[in-house]
Design an enzyme around this catalytic site. Structure first.
Site, PDB file in Angstrom:
ATOM      1  N   CYS A   2       0.826  -1.196   0.000  1.00 34.31           N
ATOM      2  CA  CYS A   2       0.000   0.000   0.000  1.00 34.31           C
ATOM      3  C   CYS A   2       0.868   1.257   0.000  1.00 34.31           C
ATOM      4  CB  CYS A   2      -0.909   0.017   1.227  1.00 34.31           C
ATOM      5  SG  CYS A   2      -2.037  -1.373   1.311  1.00 34.31           S
ATOM      6  N   ARG A  27       4.458   0.336  -6.661  1.00 32.41           N
ATOM      7  CA  ARG A  27       4.390  -0.561  -5.501  1.00 32.41           C
ATOM      8  C   ARG A  27       3.347  -1.655  -5.695  1.00 32.41           C
ATOM      9  NH1 ARG A  27       6.621   1.889  -0.734  1.00 32.41           N
ATOM     10  NH2 ARG A  27       5.226   0.715   0.602  1.00 32.41           N
ATOM     11  N   TRP A  77      -3.410  -2.310  -1.667  1.00 28.02           N
ATOM     12  CA  TRP A  77      -3.138  -3.666  -2.132  1.00 28.02           C
ATOM     13  C   TRP A  77      -3.909  -4.586  -1.208  1.00 28.02           C
ATOM     14  CZ3 TRP A  77      -0.692  -8.320  -0.723  1.00 28.02           C
ATOM     15  CH2 TRP A  77      -0.276  -9.140  -1.793  1.00 28.02           C
ATOM     16  N   ASN A 102      -1.010   1.221   5.915  1.00 25.86           N
ATOM     17  CA  ASN A 102      -0.251   0.176   5.238  1.00 25.86           C
ATOM     18  C   ASN A 102       0.148  -0.834   6.301  1.00 25.86           C
ATOM     19  OD1 ASN A 102       1.402  -1.382   3.573  1.00 25.86           O
ATOM     20  ND2 ASN A 102       3.170  -0.036   3.845  1.00 25.86           N
ATOM     21  N   GLY A 103      -0.229  -2.095   6.099  1.00 27.55           N
ATOM     22  CA  GLY A 103       0.101  -3.126   7.068  1.00 27.55           C
ATOM     23  C   GLY A 103      -1.086  -4.040   7.305  1.00 27.55           C
ATOM     24  N   GLU A 489      15.448 -17.789 -11.434  1.00 24.02           N
ATOM     25  CA  GLU A 489      15.166 -16.368 -11.624  1.00 24.02           C
ATOM     26  C   GLU A 489      14.478 -16.126 -12.965  1.00 24.02           C
ATOM     27  OE1 GLU A 489      15.096 -12.180 -11.068  1.00 24.02           O
ATOM     28  OE2 GLU A 489      15.074 -13.927  -9.746  1.00 24.02           O
ATOM     29  N   LYS A 493      10.743 -14.488 -13.443  1.00 22.45           N
ATOM     30  CA  LYS A 493      10.457 -13.317 -14.279  1.00 22.45           C
ATOM     31  C   LYS A 493       9.333 -13.610 -15.257  1.00 22.45           C
ATOM     32  CE  LYS A 493      12.619 -10.487 -12.383  1.00 22.45           C
ATOM     33  NZ  LYS A 493      12.669 -11.348 -11.297  1.00 22.45           N
ATOM     34  N   GLU A 496       5.962 -13.893 -13.481  1.00 19.05           N
ATOM     35  CA  GLU A 496       5.538 -12.620 -12.890  1.00 19.05           C
ATOM     36  C   GLU A 496       4.838 -11.721 -13.896  1.00 19.05           C
ATOM     37  OE1 GLU A 496       8.418 -11.119  -9.313  1.00 19.05           O
ATOM     38  OE2 GLU A 496       9.300 -11.178 -11.306  1.00 19.05           O
ATOM     39  N   HIS A 512      13.974 -37.604 -12.566  1.00 14.24           N
ATOM     40  CA  HIS A 512      13.365 -37.864 -11.264  1.00 14.24           C
ATOM     41  C   HIS A 512      11.974 -37.236 -11.161  1.00 14.24           C
ATOM     42  CE1 HIS A 512      17.000 -39.660  -9.513  1.00 14.24           C
ATOM     43  NE2 HIS A 512      17.648 -38.792 -10.283  1.00 14.24           N
ATOM     44  N   LYS A 612       5.678  -4.178  -5.477  1.00 16.27           N
ATOM     45  CA  LYS A 612       7.129  -4.031  -5.518  1.00 16.27           C
ATOM     46  C   LYS A 612       7.752  -4.304  -4.158  1.00 16.27           C
ATOM     47  CE  LYS A 612      11.083  -3.026  -7.382  1.00 16.27           C
ATOM     48  NZ  LYS A 612      11.667  -3.975  -8.344  1.00 16.27           N
TER      49      LYS A 612
END
Length: 617
Positions: A2, A27, A77, A102-103, A489, A493, A496, A512, A612
């Site tokens: 947020c 964010r 958010w 925010n939280g 990574e 990406k 995402e 396996h 973010k």
């Protein structure tokens, strides 16, 4: 997560708040809102779902204009309650208290039950609304908004960064933080609050970074700060070195692409003053670093997401180069178990923002559990004034500059550079790295900006390759050694920003289980450096090809992977070492994910459901 912006000034503050929200869009959020306290001492509010531009349109359409000199604004958010106008902040209690937050208030259900019995009505599904009601209730026995807020926050469990205004105590904003970042911006135009200094860069460069438990009483001409014990304290005013232009896209279509191409310079900046012609400066990690490194017998890395992948690479380097036993764990798991903490352990936390909630709490837990032991802490992050830097004994700043795109690029590669320097510095302290080895590694690090620039020249072929992903919904990444971490990574990406389900596996693990996933509709992306595992990897590629998959191989030119039907080989560069190779092979994977996202038509810089800075659990 947020975003919070608030302020008090001489002129109408509405445009300042909305512009600040725009700078916090990176964010991640699902709704936005603003409350203004007008000249008639009335709270006026506008809220909307989606982008800040929707909020702007809502403000323009309001019959009663939002006009006043004091206000708070927010990008949400969703945690409690679906994305909707009714759940968007700011929240108002009985026309008397307005709050942005925010939280997460972990005991909100208990507080809500209590407040319902007190006669409060709830107009949202959020945990934040209990904050507004609690402060309103406290105002019954407090003469000031500051006193009411101080009383109310003692009942909260969890994390919060809050901004509060009230017509019952006009002319001031109360700001409080516990577990969520909050800054105060000082200007000759007024005083402001934000969850990130970038929201206020066009207004001021002077900031106070609130510390854990702080609460601030802010007026047009004054700022008074009280610590968690209620004692008034002084906090240093910092001058930001960031420039507002650094947060613009410039000539690029997206922040992500801009940040991919900024990597050569970001790495130069990270290396500057940290190395000499042929050695690494241990003092770059702190004046006590050399003594701490000498006594380090174990290293524990704690991180999340992309930073975790960087830590996986570092585990190989630290054990290979420094010969130090190294463990890595996801912060959200580490903080909730009861790990065995050995004497002479160096705990390394990695975070772009330095505000990642799980990493920060894991660090705090380590410090509590390790009392009486010889334990030291180091953070590697990109924010000088972050919570992690304040909690850590040693700090290494990556100097990547502002990273706005949610999908991390230059933060990741500068983290790898930082961890490479750490591996050498620790190895030298343990007499595991000779002067000749150190000089060779430093020479390789100095070559990185040029090698990355050359690798970026492959954007054209990668752009064409991305077209083949138009109708793909799954992908598999393969690598061995450090390249498994780079494959992870690359998979992160791709998922995402293109929403393609992608997984990464050690190439030797194919038989396996993962080989069951391979078919003609699932492309396989492999990383082929010219190292001691190359022949093993080539055998793995044969296994994949025999199952009919389309294959993409990013290779060192010297690897000479034999072409096969249905295989696309893209050479990156050559003459790469164990340090430079993981960093260089990251670049084409970033470009691939970016161009696939364009083909898929997704929101590259603000992908759905992501933020973010993950400042809550």
């Amino acid at each position: 997560m947020c975003g919070i912006v608030g302020g008090i000034c001489n002129n109408n503050i509405t445009s300042v708040l909305v512009d600040g929200l725009k700078r916090l869009e990176y964010r991640g959020y699902d709704s936005a809102g603003v409350v203004i306290l007008d000249k008639n001492n009335k709270l006026n509010r506008a809220r909307s779902v989606g982008k800040v531009v929707n909020l702007e349109n809502s403000i323009k359409e309001k019959q009663v204009p939002l006009n006043g000199t004091i206000g708070i604004a927010h990008t949400r958010w969703a945690t409690h309650g679906e994305p909707s106008s009714r759940n968007a902040h700011p929240h108002i209690c009985n026309h008397s208290v307005s709050v942005v937050h925010n939280g997460i208030i972990e005991n909100f259900l208990e507080l809500k039950t209590q407040q319902l019995t007190q006669g409060y009505n709830f107009t949202s599904d959020t945990d934040t609304e209990v904050i507004a009601h609690a402060i309103h209730k406290a105002l019954e026995t407090s003469n000031t908004l500051l006193g009411a807020t101080q009383k109310a926050i003692t009942t909260f469990e969890g994390a919060y960064g809050v901004g509060v205004i009230s017509p019952k105590d006009p002319g001031r904003i109360i700001a409080a933080r516990s577990g969520s970042p909050l800054v105060i911006g000082l200007s000759d135009k007024g005083n402001f609050i934000a969850s990130d200094q970038m929201a206020l860069l066009d207004i001021t460069k002077n900031f106070i970074f609130l510390e854990e438990g702080d609460i601030a009483d802010i007026t047009l001409s004054s700022v008074a700060i009280y610590n968690k014990d209620g004692k008034q304290v002084e906090r240093a005013v910092k001058t930001s070195k960031l420039k507002s232009g650094q947060t613009s896209k410039g000539e690029y279509d997206h922040y992500m692409l801009k940040e991919i191409f900024e990597q050569p310079q970001a790495i130069r900046d990270t290396l500057e003053s940290r190395i000499t012609k042929d050695s690494v400066l241990s003092s770059a990690f702190g004046h006590q670093a050399k003594d701490i490194f000498k006594n380090t017998k174990h290293i524990q890395i704690i991180a999340c997401g992309t930073s975790y992948n960087a830590g996986l690479v570092a585990k190989y380097w630290l054990e290979d180069i420094a010969k130090i036993p190294t463990h890595i764990e996801v912060a959200s798991e580490y903080r909730y178990r009861d790990p065995i903490i050995l004497d002479n352990t160096l705990f390394v936390t990695i975070s772009q923002s330095g505000e990642t909630a799980d990493t920060l709490e894991a660090l705090k837990a380590v410090k509590k559990r390790s009392k009486g032991k010889c334990i030291h802490t180091l953070t590697i992050c990109n924010s000088a004034e972050s919570s992690l830097t304040r909690e850590s004994e040693l700090t290494f700043l990556t100097h990547a500059g502002p990273e706005i795109g949610v999908a991390s690029t230059k933060a990741f590669t500068t983290q790898l550079v930082s961890l490479a320097l750490l591996s050498v510095a620790v190895g030298r302290c343990h007499k595991q790295v000779s002067k000749q080895q150190e000089a060779k590694i430093v020479e390789g690090l100095n070559r990185l900006p040029g090698l990355i620039t050359k690798t970026l020249e492959q954007e054209g072929p990668i752009k064409e390759l991305a077209k083949t992903f138009k109708d793909k919904f799954n992908a598999i990444f393969l690598g061995r050694g450090t390249m498994h971490a780079i494959a992870m990574e690359g998979a992160l990406k791709l998922k995402e920003i293109s929403y393609i389900h992608s997984e990464a596996f050690p190439a030797g693990e194919l038989k396996h289980g993962p080989i069951a996933l391979i078919d003609k509709d699932t492309p396989v992306i492999a990383i082929a450096p010219n190292d001691q595992l190359l022949d093993k990897l080539k055998s793995n590629l044969q296994e994949v090809k025999s199952r009919g998959s389309e294959m993409i191989v990013f290779e060192d030119e010297a690897a000479k992977v034999a072409p096969m039907q249905g295989m696309t080989i893209i050479p990156t560069t050559t003459d790469l070492g164990r340090i430079t190779a993981p960093i260089i092979f990251t670049i084409p994977l970033q470009l691939l994910s970016y161009h696939v996202a364009l083909i898929k038509g997704t929101d590259v810089d603000q992908p759905r459901n992501l933020a973010k800075s993950v400042t809550v659990e």
